[in-house]
Motif scaffolding. Structure first.
Motif, mmCIF file in Angstrom:
data_model
loop_
_atom_site.group_PDB
_atom_site.id
_atom_site.type_symbol
_atom_site.label_atom_id
_atom_site.label_comp_id
_atom_site.label_asym_id
_atom_site.label_seq_id
_atom_site.Cartn_x
_atom_site.Cartn_y
_atom_site.Cartn_z
ATOM 1 N N ALA A 239 0.863 -1.171 0.000
ATOM 2 C CA ALA A 239 0.000 0.000 0.000
ATOM 3 C C ALA A 239 0.905 1.226 0.000
ATOM 4 C CB ALA A 239 -0.905 0.001 1.225
ATOM 5 N N LEU A 240 0.857 2.027 -1.067
ATOM 6 C CA LEU A 240 1.719 3.189 -1.212
ATOM 7 C C LEU A 240 1.085 4.408 -0.533
ATOM 8 C CD1 LEU A 240 2.692 2.721 -4.980
ATOM 9 C CD2 LEU A 240 3.972 1.996 -2.950
ATOM 10 N N ASP A 241 1.927 5.220 0.108
ATOM 11 C CA ASP A 241 1.452 6.369 0.884
ATOM 12 C C ASP A 241 1.600 7.641 0.058
ATOM 13 O OD1 ASP A 241 0.713 8.202 2.781
ATOM 14 O OD2 ASP A 241 1.972 7.360 4.382
ATOM 15 N N ALA A 242 0.655 7.870 -0.835
ATOM 16 C CA ALA A 242 0.724 9.030 -1.722
ATOM 17 C C ALA A 242 0.528 10.341 -0.977
ATOM 18 C CB ALA A 242 -0.320 8.899 -2.829
ATOM 19 N N ALA A 243 -0.191 10.324 0.122
ATOM 20 C CA ALA A 243 -0.456 11.552 0.870
ATOM 21 C C ALA A 243 0.796 12.072 1.559
ATOM 22 C CB ALA A 243 -1.568 11.323 1.889
ATOM 23 N N ARG A 244 1.579 11.178 2.181
ATOM 24 C CA ARG A 244 2.749 11.595 2.947
ATOM 25 C C ARG A 244 4.037 11.616 2.113
ATOM 26 N NH1 ARG A 244 -0.098 8.511 6.858
ATOM 27 N NH2 ARG A 244 -0.657 9.734 8.709
ATOM 28 N N ALA A 245 4.065 10.875 1.047
ATOM 29 C CA ALA A 245 5.272 10.813 0.213
ATOM 30 C C ALA A 245 4.883 10.929 -1.261
ATOM 31 C CB ALA A 245 6.031 9.519 0.474
ATOM 32 N N PRO A 246 4.296 12.060 -1.642
ATOM 33 C CA PRO A 246 3.757 12.169 -3.004
ATOM 34 C C PRO A 246 4.794 12.081 -4.110
ATOM 35 C CG PRO A 246 3.714 14.305 -1.879
ATOM 36 C CD PRO A 246 4.031 13.273 -0.841
ATOM 37 N N ARG A 247 5.960 12.710 -3.925
ATOM 38 C CA ARG A 247 6.961 12.672 -4.994
ATOM 39 C C ARG A 247 7.577 11.283 -5.112
ATOM 40 N NH1 ARG A 247 10.298 18.346 -4.656
ATOM 41 N NH2 ARG A 247 11.412 17.400 -6.421
ATOM 42 N N THR A 248 7.730 10.615 -3.980
ATOM 43 C CA THR A 248 8.283 9.263 -4.000
ATOM 44 C C THR A 248 7.322 8.295 -4.678
ATOM 45 O OG1 THR A 248 9.393 9.773 -1.916
ATOM 46 C CG2 THR A 248 9.299 7.467 -2.570
ATOM 47 N N VAL A 249 6.055 8.362 -4.286
ATOM 48 C CA VAL A 249 5.061 7.481 -4.896
ATOM 49 C C VAL A 249 4.896 7.823 -6.372
ATOM 50 C CG1 VAL A 249 2.624 6.816 -4.888
ATOM 51 C CG2 VAL A 249 3.878 7.018 -2.722
ATOM 52 N N ASN A 250 4.901 9.111 -6.707
ATOM 53 C CA ASN A 250 4.800 9.514 -8.109
ATOM 54 C C ASN A 250 5.926 8.906 -8.939
ATOM 55 O OD1 ASN A 250 3.494 11.465 -10.130
ATOM 56 N ND2 ASN A 250 5.643 12.085 -10.232
ATOM 57 N N SER A 251 7.153 8.956 -8.412
ATOM 58 C CA SER A 251 8.296 8.374 -9.121
ATOM 59 C C SER A 251 8.136 6.870 -9.250
ATOM 60 C CB SER A 251 9.597 8.709 -8.389
ATOM 61 O OG SER A 251 10.699 8.068 -8.997
ATOM 62 N N PHE A 252 7.704 6.215 -8.178
ATOM 63 C CA PHE A 252 7.552 4.753 -8.205
ATOM 64 C C PHE A 252 6.482 4.355 -9.221
ATOM 65 C CE2 PHE A 252 6.354 0.541 -6.827
ATOM 66 C CZ PHE A 252 7.554 -0.020 -6.413
ATOM 67 N N VAL A 253 5.378 5.084 -9.250
ATOM 68 C CA VAL A 253 4.316 4.795 -10.214
ATOM 69 C C VAL A 253 4.823 5.010 -11.638
ATOM 70 C CG1 VAL A 253 2.064 5.579 -11.071
ATOM 71 C CG2 VAL A 253 2.426 5.263 -8.605
#
Length: 242
Positions: free
Chosen positions: A101-115
């Motif tokens: 489960a990715l935490d887009a709210a707390r780590a948006p740039r990290t999740v954006n890069s991973f996606v």
């Protein structure tokens, strides 16, 4: 680039970092080395390949030996995710499936890069190149070169570090110092006393048994830090929004 295992002792207060780049016999100082928990090993390993002489690990299948495609980008991708949405990553590996489960709210740039990277099939056929079994307890993945030196060509800042801890099930970014995140990430299979220097961006919701299986198989040459005995190849990494 040598494929030999190299080891030395170091201060246990230093953080997890990506491997230093080697040019001839010189190390580029800017990247540093991994150093965590108790005294562990620095190692450099070659490309994606089966561990020579290793016995099969029950529950893991032989890798298909398809090499990952090495891709590079000049800049971090523009933010395109919905930070209010739920994102799930699925890591289909030779040793089983891990769901995050990715935490887009707390780590948006990290999740954006991973996606972005998963959508580009960047992680497909890559090898989880490092595991630690003392002091901290992680499986590290996300480097198409399987050396600890690879990345997507761009870097981005740390996020979500205030009060960060790393209990079992945490998924966080490896780095080479502050704000040097790229593609390498680690999966925590047992509570690990790391300093809050590594962006936590997800929680494992399925597949902890896969990590435990890999950990129980140990590290090559009986080390506490190095390539896992199990050949953990990410056949595919996908993300979905719900």
């Amino acid at each position: 680039m040598s494929s030999d295992v190299q080891a030395r002792q170091f201060d246990h207060h230093q953080p997890i970092r990506r491997q230093p780049r080697r040019v001839g016999s010189a190390l580029l100082r800017g990247l540093g080395v991994f150093a965590v928990g108790t005294a562990l090993a620095v190692f450099a390993a070659g490309g994606v390949s089966a561990n020579p002489g290793s016995a099969p690990v029950a529950g893991c299948v032989a890798p298909d030996m398809v090499k990952p495609e090495i891709k590079q980008w000049e800049a971090e991708p523009a933010l395109s995710i919905n930070t209010g949405a739920t994102y799930t990553a699925k890591l289909e590996s030779t040793c089983g499936t891990v769901t995050i489960a990715l935490d887009a709210a707390r780590a948006p740039r990290t999740v954006n890069s991973f996606v972005f990277l998963s959508g580009q099939r960047y992680f497909d056929h890559t090898q989880c190149h490092r595991m630690t079994t003392s002091g901290i307890f992680i499986l590290q993945c996300g480097d198409p070169s399987a050396t600890g030196m690879g990345g997507p060509g761009y870097q981005f800042p740390n996020e979500n570090l205030d009060g960060a801890t790393y209990p079992a099930g945490t998924v966080a970014m490896a780095n080479a110092g502050p704000d040097t995140n790229g593609s390498q990430f680690f999966l925590v299979y047992k509570d690990s006393p790391l300093p809050p220097n590594y962006t936590p961006f997800g929680k494992i919701t399925g597949g902890m048994d896969v990590l435990e299986k890999v950990a129980n198989a140990g590290v090559v040459l009986g080390s506490e830090d190095g390539r896992p005995n199990a050949d953990v190849i990410l056949n595919s990494v996908t993300t979905t929004q719900s």
